[in-house]
Motif scaffolding. Structure first.
Motif, PDB file in Angstrom:
ATOM      1  N   ARG A  51     110.783  23.760  26.417  1.00 49.45           N
ATOM      2  CA  ARG A  51     111.475  22.582  25.891  1.00 49.45           C
ATOM      3  C   ARG A  51     111.614  22.642  24.378  1.00 49.45           C
ATOM      4  O   ARG A  51     112.632  22.215  23.813  1.00 49.45           O
ATOM      5  CB  ARG A  51     110.715  21.327  26.303  1.00 49.45           C
ATOM      6  CG  ARG A  51     111.376  20.036  25.858  1.00 49.45           C
ATOM      7  CD  ARG A  51     110.633  18.834  26.397  1.00 49.45           C
ATOM      8  NE  ARG A  51     111.249  17.590  25.967  1.00 49.45           N
ATOM      9  CZ  ARG A  51     110.832  16.387  26.328  1.00 49.45           C
ATOM     10  NH1 ARG A  51     109.778  16.283  27.145  1.00 49.45           N
ATOM     11  NH2 ARG A  51     111.431  15.306  25.880  1.00 49.45           N
ATOM     12  N   THR A  52     110.610  23.191  23.708  1.00 46.50           N
ATOM     13  CA  THR A  52     110.666  23.273  22.253  1.00 46.50           C
ATOM     14  C   THR A  52     111.796  24.183  21.784  1.00 46.50           C
ATOM     15  O   THR A  52     112.341  23.981  20.695  1.00 46.50           O
ATOM     16  CB  THR A  52     109.336  23.805  21.697  1.00 46.50           C
ATOM     17  OG1 THR A  52     108.996  25.045  22.363  1.00 46.50           O
ATOM     18  CG2 THR A  52     108.224  22.799  21.920  1.00 46.50           C
ATOM     19  N   GLU A  81     115.145  22.200  22.072  1.00 50.92           N
ATOM     20  CA  GLU A  81     115.138  20.895  21.412  1.00 50.92           C
ATOM     21  C   GLU A  81     116.287  20.730  20.407  1.00 50.92           C
ATOM     22  O   GLU A  81     116.886  19.641  20.321  1.00 50.92           O
ATOM     23  CB  GLU A  81     113.790  20.681  20.713  1.00 50.92           C
ATOM     24  CG  GLU A  81     113.642  19.322  20.037  1.00 50.92           C
ATOM     25  CD  GLU A  81     113.718  18.172  21.024  1.00 50.92           C
ATOM     26  OE1 GLU A  81     114.157  17.077  20.611  1.00 50.92           O
ATOM     27  OE2 GLU A  81     113.347  18.373  22.196  1.00 50.92           O
TER      28      GLU A  81
END
Length: 228
Positions: A209-210, A213
């Motif tokens: 997810r990072t 982002e």
């Protein structure tokens, strides 16, 4: 001749094509001045409806080169990728195969894919290809049909570039929103921003997810601008 060997074109048709492609010249017109004719010994004429077919025949031989060396490959228009996979202990054989194949081609970039831990097990010299008197050094990132692929396939450079381009267009659209109105702004966001987010986005599946982002921030900014 490729036309005869690969496509079965022969006799009068071959003679006609040879005549069409031979003894061509081109000129350049700049600031009212015409250059002297320059002989065109390669490529195919641009602007002709026949050019796509000519281009296919012109590049067909590269497939023969890949098959000759047992190298897997992908082709799309003038983008070509040859690749092999190998364990660390078989790196010498993989390198030898690529060296022989690339010796028969031009305009080549080299990149090795693997985890950081795997790539650290191989010395820098083992990752280079020796081609006659030149050395082909691997790069950290290559562009494939507009997608930036890095050695670890983290897609960080690709995501950063997309986010940067999208925010640039959002800033420009924000300046004209009051002039063009909400509906036109939404259409422009779809054309200049969402189209970039959608392009080859399946390659981003499974990333942390990072990593993605920045793209989420682009979507949030686009939504705020469209709804403002």
């Amino acid at each position: 001749m490729v036309l005869q060997r690969q496509f079965g074109v022969c006799k009068t048709a071959v003679t006609w094509l040879q005549s069409y492609l031979s003894d061509r010249t081109e000129k350049i017109f700049v600031d009212g001045v015409m250059s002297q004719p320059i002989n065109v010994n390669y490529s195919v004429p641009q602007g002709s409806v026949f050019s796509p077919v000519e281009f296919i025949t012109y590049t067909e031989d590269v497939v023969t080169v890949f098959k000759k060396h047992g190298v897997r490959h992908h082709l799309y228009v003038d983008d070509k990728q040859a690749y092999v996979d190998a364990l660390v202990r078989d790196i010498d054989q993989a390198r030898s195969t690529l060296q022989q194949c690339i010796s028969d081609t031009d305009k080549t970039e080299l990149i090795w894919f693997g985890s950081r831990q795997i790539l650290e097990k191989v010395s820098g010299s083992d990752l280079m290809l020796h081609l006659d008197s030149s050395i082909l050094k691997p790069v950290d990132v290559v562009r494939d049909l507009g997608v930036l692929l890095d050695t670890e396939l983290s897609m960080k450079q690709h995501i950063t570039r997309i986010a940067s381009n999208c925010f640039y267009h959002l800033r420009r659209l924000r300046q004209i929103r009051r002039i063009v109105g909400k509906d036109v702004t939404s259409q422009l966001i779809s054309s200049f921003v969402l189209s970039r987010l959608d392009y080859c986005n399946s390659l981003l599946a499974g990333l942390p997810r990072t990593s993605v982002e920045p793209l989420q921030r682009v979507q949030n900014a686009a939504a705020r601008l469209a709804g403002a």
